[in-house]
Design a protein around this motif. Structure first.
Motif, PDB file in Angstrom:
ATOM      1  N   THR A   1      -1.475  34.531 -39.141  1.00  0.00           N
ATOM      2  CA  THR A   1      -1.156  35.948 -39.275  1.00  0.00           C
ATOM      3  C   THR A   1       0.308  36.149 -39.613  1.00  0.00           C
ATOM      4  O   THR A   1       0.640  36.962 -40.480  1.00  0.00           O
ATOM      5  CB  THR A   1      -1.510  36.690 -37.968  1.00  0.00           C
ATOM      6  N   SER A   2       1.197  35.418 -38.950  1.00  0.00           N
ATOM      7  CA  SER A   2       2.617  35.586 -39.253  1.00  0.00           C
ATOM      8  C   SER A   2       2.922  35.142 -40.681  1.00  0.00           C
ATOM      9  O   SER A   2       3.727  35.761 -41.380  1.00  0.00           O
ATOM     10  CB  SER A   2       3.474  34.814 -38.259  1.00  0.00           C
ATOM     11  N   SER A   3       2.259  34.088 -41.155  1.00  0.00           N
ATOM     12  CA  SER A   3       2.458  33.649 -42.538  1.00  0.00           C
ATOM     13  C   SER A   3       1.951  34.695 -43.527  1.00  0.00           C
ATOM     14  O   SER A   3       2.589  34.954 -44.555  1.00  0.00           O
ATOM     15  CB  SER A   3       1.737  32.334 -42.784  1.00  0.00           C
TER      16      SER A   3
ATOM     17  N   PHE B   1       5.208  35.128 -27.168  1.00  0.00           N
ATOM     18  CA  PHE B   1       4.324  35.280 -26.007  1.00  0.00           C
ATOM     19  C   PHE B   1       2.911  34.802 -26.330  1.00  0.00           C
ATOM     20  O   PHE B   1       2.241  34.194 -25.486  1.00  0.00           O
ATOM     21  CB  PHE B   1       4.281  36.736 -25.534  1.00  0.00           C
ATOM     22  N   GLY B   2       2.444  35.074 -27.543  1.00  0.00           N
ATOM     23  CA  GLY B   2       1.104  34.619 -27.930  1.00  0.00           C
ATOM     24  C   GLY B   2       1.001  33.108 -27.954  1.00  0.00           C
ATOM     25  O   GLY B   2       0.026  32.525 -27.472  1.00  0.00           O
ATOM     26  N   LEU B   3       2.009  32.444 -28.508  1.00  0.00           N
ATOM     27  CA  LEU B   3       1.991  30.978 -28.533  1.00  0.00           C
ATOM     28  C   LEU B   3       2.149  30.393 -27.131  1.00  0.00           C
ATOM     29  O   LEU B   3       1.523  29.374 -26.809  1.00  0.00           O
ATOM     30  CB  LEU B   3       3.080  30.454 -29.461  1.00  0.00           C
ATOM     31  N   ALA B   4       2.962  31.031 -26.285  1.00  0.00           N
ATOM     32  CA  ALA B   4       3.088  30.559 -24.900  1.00  0.00           C
ATOM     33  C   ALA B   4       1.758  30.691 -24.164  1.00  0.00           C
ATOM     34  O   ALA B   4       1.357  29.795 -23.411  1.00  0.00           O
ATOM     35  CB  ALA B   4       4.184  31.339 -24.178  1.00  0.00           C
ATOM     36  N   ALA B   5       1.054  31.800 -24.385  1.00  0.00           N
ATOM     37  CA  ALA B   5      -0.258  31.978 -23.759  1.00  0.00           C
ATOM     38  C   ALA B   5      -1.257  30.941 -24.272  1.00  0.00           C
ATOM     39  O   ALA B   5      -2.084  30.432 -23.501  1.00  0.00           O
ATOM     40  CB  ALA B   5      -0.775  33.389 -24.020  1.00  0.00           C
TER      41      ALA B   5
ATOM     42  N   PRO C   1      15.425  49.809 -43.710  1.00  0.00           N
ATOM     43  CA  PRO C   1      16.822  49.898 -43.291  1.00  0.00           C
ATOM     44  C   PRO C   1      17.149  48.780 -42.308  1.00  0.00           C
ATOM     45  O   PRO C   1      16.288  48.294 -41.574  1.00  0.00           O
ATOM     46  CB  PRO C   1      16.911  51.267 -42.622  1.00  0.00           C
ATOM     47  N   ALA C   2      18.408  48.374 -42.286  1.00  0.00           N
ATOM     48  CA  ALA C   2      18.809  47.230 -41.462  1.00  0.00           C
ATOM     49  C   ALA C   2      18.537  47.476 -39.974  1.00  0.00           C
ATOM     50  O   ALA C   2      18.100  46.570 -39.258  1.00  0.00           O
ATOM     51  CB  ALA C   2      20.286  46.924 -41.685  1.00  0.00           C
ATOM     52  N   ALA C   3      18.760  48.693 -39.502  1.00  0.00           N
ATOM     53  CA  ALA C   3      18.536  48.987 -38.080  1.00  0.00           C
ATOM     54  C   ALA C   3      17.061  48.855 -37.715  1.00  0.00           C
ATOM     55  O   ALA C   3      16.713  48.346 -36.653  1.00  0.00           O
ATOM     56  CB  ALA C   3      19.046  50.378 -37.746  1.00  0.00           C
ATOM     57  N   VAL C   4      16.174  49.294 -38.599  1.00  0.00           N
ATOM     58  CA  VAL C   4      14.735  49.206 -38.344  1.00  0.00           C
ATOM     59  C   VAL C   4      14.254  47.771 -38.515  1.00  0.00           C
ATOM     60  O   VAL C   4      13.427  47.273 -37.739  1.00  0.00           O
ATOM     61  CB  VAL C   4      13.964  50.169 -39.271  1.00  0.00           C
ATOM     62  N   ASN C   5      14.771  47.085 -39.522  1.00  0.00           N
ATOM     63  CA  ASN C   5      14.315  45.734 -39.820  1.00  0.00           C
ATOM     64  C   ASN C   5      14.601  44.785 -38.660  1.00  0.00           C
ATOM     65  O   ASN C   5      13.766  43.961 -38.317  1.00  0.00           O
ATOM     66  CB  ASN C   5      14.970  45.231 -41.104  1.00  0.00           C
ATOM     67  N   THR C   6      15.759  44.886 -38.045  1.00  0.00           N
ATOM     68  CA  THR C   6      16.075  43.987 -36.929  1.00  0.00           C
ATOM     69  C   THR C   6      15.174  44.271 -35.736  1.00  0.00           C
ATOM     70  O   THR C   6      14.748  43.337 -35.053  1.00  0.00           O
ATOM     71  CB  THR C   6      17.550  44.116 -36.527  1.00  0.00           C
ATOM     72  N   GLN C   7      14.872  45.526 -35.491  1.00  0.00           N
ATOM     73  CA  GLN C   7      13.989  45.858 -34.366  1.00  0.00           C
ATOM     74  C   GLN C   7      12.569  45.376 -34.623  1.00  0.00           C
ATOM     75  O   GLN C   7      11.912  44.855 -33.714  1.00  0.00           O
ATOM     76  CB  GLN C   7      14.006  47.359 -34.106  1.00  0.00           C
ATOM     77  N   VAL C   8      12.096  45.531 -35.835  1.00  0.00           N
ATOM     78  CA  VAL C   8      10.743  45.065 -36.164  1.00  0.00           C
ATOM     79  C   VAL C   8      10.667  43.548 -36.049  1.00  0.00           C
ATOM     80  O   VAL C   8       9.707  42.996 -35.496  1.00  0.00           O
ATOM     81  CB  VAL C   8      10.350  45.542 -37.581  1.00  0.00           C
ATOM     82  N   GLN C   9      11.675  42.855 -36.558  1.00  0.00           N
ATOM     83  CA  GLN C   9      11.698  41.399 -36.451  1.00  0.00           C
ATOM     84  C   GLN C   9      11.727  40.960 -34.994  1.00  0.00           C
ATOM     85  O   GLN C   9      11.062  39.991 -34.614  1.00  0.00           O
ATOM     86  CB  GLN C   9      12.919  40.830 -37.196  1.00  0.00           C
ATOM     87  N   THR C  10      12.483  41.662 -34.154  1.00  0.00           N
ATOM     88  CA  THR C  10      12.553  41.314 -32.737  1.00  0.00           C
ATOM     89  C   THR C  10      11.192  41.465 -32.073  1.00  0.00           C
ATOM     90  O   THR C  10      10.749  40.586 -31.332  1.00  0.00           O
ATOM     91  CB  THR C  10      13.597  42.199 -32.029  1.00  0.00           C
ATOM     92  N   VAL C  11      10.513  42.568 -32.353  1.00  0.00           N
ATOM     93  CA  VAL C  11       9.191  42.795 -31.754  1.00  0.00           C
ATOM     94  C   VAL C  11       8.199  41.734 -32.231  1.00  0.00           C
ATOM     95  O   VAL C  11       7.437  41.169 -31.427  1.00  0.00           O
ATOM     96  CB  VAL C  11       8.687  44.220 -32.094  1.00  0.00           C
TER      97      VAL C  11
ATOM     98  N   ASN D   1       8.858  38.695 -33.331  1.00  0.00           N
ATOM     99  CA  ASN D   1       9.220  37.394 -32.773  1.00  0.00           C
ATOM    100  C   ASN D   1       8.800  37.269 -31.314  1.00  0.00           C
ATOM    101  O   ASN D   1       8.271  36.233 -30.900  1.00  0.00           O
ATOM    102  CB  ASN D   1      10.725  37.160 -32.916  1.00  0.00           C
ATOM    103  N   TRP D   2       9.036  38.310 -30.521  1.00  0.00           N
ATOM    104  CA  TRP D   2       8.635  38.259 -29.119  1.00  0.00           C
ATOM    105  C   TRP D   2       7.118  38.199 -28.980  1.00  0.00           C
ATOM    106  O   TRP D   2       6.588  37.472 -28.133  1.00  0.00           O
ATOM    107  CB  TRP D   2       9.181  39.468 -28.356  1.00  0.00           C
ATOM    108  N   THR D   3       6.403  38.961 -29.798  1.00  0.00           N
ATOM    109  CA  THR D   3       4.943  38.958 -29.726  1.00  0.00           C
ATOM    110  C   THR D   3       4.385  37.584 -30.093  1.00  0.00           C
ATOM    111  O   THR D   3       3.499  37.060 -29.404  1.00  0.00           O
ATOM    112  CB  THR D   3       4.373  40.025 -30.675  1.00  0.00           C
ATOM    113  N   ALA D   4       4.903  36.996 -31.150  1.00  0.00           N
ATOM    114  CA  ALA D   4       4.439  35.663 -31.539  1.00  0.00           C
ATOM    115  C   ALA D   4       4.809  34.633 -30.477  1.00  0.00           C
ATOM    116  O   ALA D   4       4.016  33.739 -30.173  1.00  0.00           O
ATOM    117  CB  ALA D   4       5.043  35.269 -32.883  1.00  0.00           C
TER     118      ALA D   4
END
Length: 112
Positions: A100-102, A52-56, A35-45, A47-50
């Motif tokens: 992993t993201s790919s 922060f990982g790349l910044a680290a 669902p669109a509401a779930v998909n945007t939240q999953v994408q946000t999480v 994106n933020w995780t990737a």
């Protein structure tokens, strides 16, 4: 009358409905999608995780080069070696995040 004769008689009885002519039941095939509401939240999480990982990984690589420079200038071979290891591990970490993201995107696109 044997069992085969009974099956043959039932199969050729004129008052039985023909089962092969009945149309198959229609089964709906919805497209697999979040669902669109779930998909945007999953994408946000993700994106933020990737991010922060790349910044680290970048911070770890810069810190490693700093250790290499300090270890080389102060003639501390172990400090320089430790810095080189941290640079390599930072590169491996950044590559792992990208791989992993790919892979997640590839599996998601295959299932859709």
């Amino acid at each position: 009358m044997t069992l085969m004769d009974a099956v043959h008689a039932l199969a050729h009885a004129p008052d039985l409905p023909v089962l092969a002519a009945d149309p198959p039941p229609v089964v709906p095939k919805p497209a697999p999608a979040l669902p669109a509401a779930v998909n945007t939240q999953v994408q946000t999480v993700l994106n933020w995780t990737a991010g922060f990982g790349l910044a680290a990984a970048v911070i770890g690589g810069l810190t490693g080069w700093l250790l290499v420079a300090v270890g080389h200038n102060t003639e501390r071979a172990q400090l320089a070696a430790r810095g080189k290891q941290s640079v390599l591990w930072s590169l491996c970490g950044a590559g792992g995040i990208g791989l992993t993201s790919s892979m997640v995107l590839a599996v998601y696109n295959l299932s859709v």
